[in-house]
Design an enzyme around this catalytic site. Structure first.
Site: not given
Ligand code: KIV
Length: 263
Positions: A83, A113, A183
């Protein structure tokens, strides 16, 4: 080579659901990888679940690099996705390129992501993809926008909001995203988006019809004190750990603690 982004598209075409879980450290990543998980997401839920913050906003790129390196060391087969944290990609395309480039170069993760599907984000996804950086998109409840939403609320509950999320998902696919997290949206919207897109949808609180599912691993394990309404615990590790710790504490305090039988 382990799981690839191309393979995930094939899984969708073949109707084989995709298994995604989060990890933030070497040990958990190793367990999930050996258990056959397809994708390990180093999610910025790290901020709330493991670091105790109230939102994901305080997390830095350095935090994510540190944890993603640890996860990568534990993984042999799964695709590792990192992320991008809040304000490490929203400022400009150049900032996103710099952050995502560091993730791939320094951690060995194969993809990043990012959250949102507004026009500026579409340009960012396009440019990252053109630079050879695979992007997993994320729409619906995007936790980095918690203050704009006024809480961690379900999204897409009106016809207008559902249509906006659907259009964002379609545009993100056109911009080059290889997959998309949906989500906390209604299940029928999750189904509609999954049918419309050719890239795999990964649901969390988006109903059973997505092409894959993701859970935050401590929620699956029943480890977190608080869980979101869509979390699905498969065991109660919090109780199991508490019992083990209490048994150990009792043995130590009552001077019954002996060496392990393996010593
Ligand atoms: O940060 C995270 O764990 C996520 C998931 C909830 C998809 O983005």
């Amino acid at each position: 080579m382990g799981v690839t982004t191309q393979q995930l598209s094939r899984f969708k075409r073949d109707g084989r659901p995709i298994v995604v879980l989060t990890a933030w450290d070497f040990l958990m990543a190793q367990v999930l990888d050996r258990a056959g998980v397809d994708v390990i997401l180093v999610g910025d839920s790290l901020a709330m679940v493991a670091l105790g913050h109230e939102t994901t906003l305080p997390l830095t790129l350095e935090d994510m690099l540190h944890h993603t390196k640890a996860v990568r060391r534990g993984v042999k087969n799964a695709l590792v996705v990192c992320d991008l944290p809040f304000m490490t990609y929203q400022e400009s395309v150049a900032q996103a390129m710099h952050s995502a480039g560091r993730v791939l170069k320094e951690t060995g993760a194969q993809a990043v992501k990012l959250e949102g599907g507004h026009p500026a984000m579409l340009e960012t996804v396009e440019r990252l993809t053109q630079a050879g950086i695979p992007v997993m998109a994320h729409v619906g409840l995007t936790p980095q926008s918690v203050h704009q939403f006024g809480g961690f609320r379900k999204q897409g509950t009106t016809a207008e909001a559902a249509e906006r999320i659907l259009q964002e998902a379609i545009a993100l696919e056109s911009a080059g995203a290889f997959s998309i997290v949906l989500e906390h949206i209604p299940a029928d919207l999750g189904l509609q988006i999954s049918q419309k897109l050719t890239i795999p949808t990964i649901g969390i609180g988006a109903g059973p019809h997505c092409d894959g599912q993701v859970l935050v691993t401590p929620d699956l394990l029943g480890l977190s004190e608080w869980q979101p309404p869509f979390a699905k615990p498969y065991t109660n590790l919090r109780d199991i750990i508490t019992q083990a710790v209490q048994t150990y504490a009792a043995e130590v305090r009552e001077q019954r603690f002996g060496d392990s039988p393996n010593a």
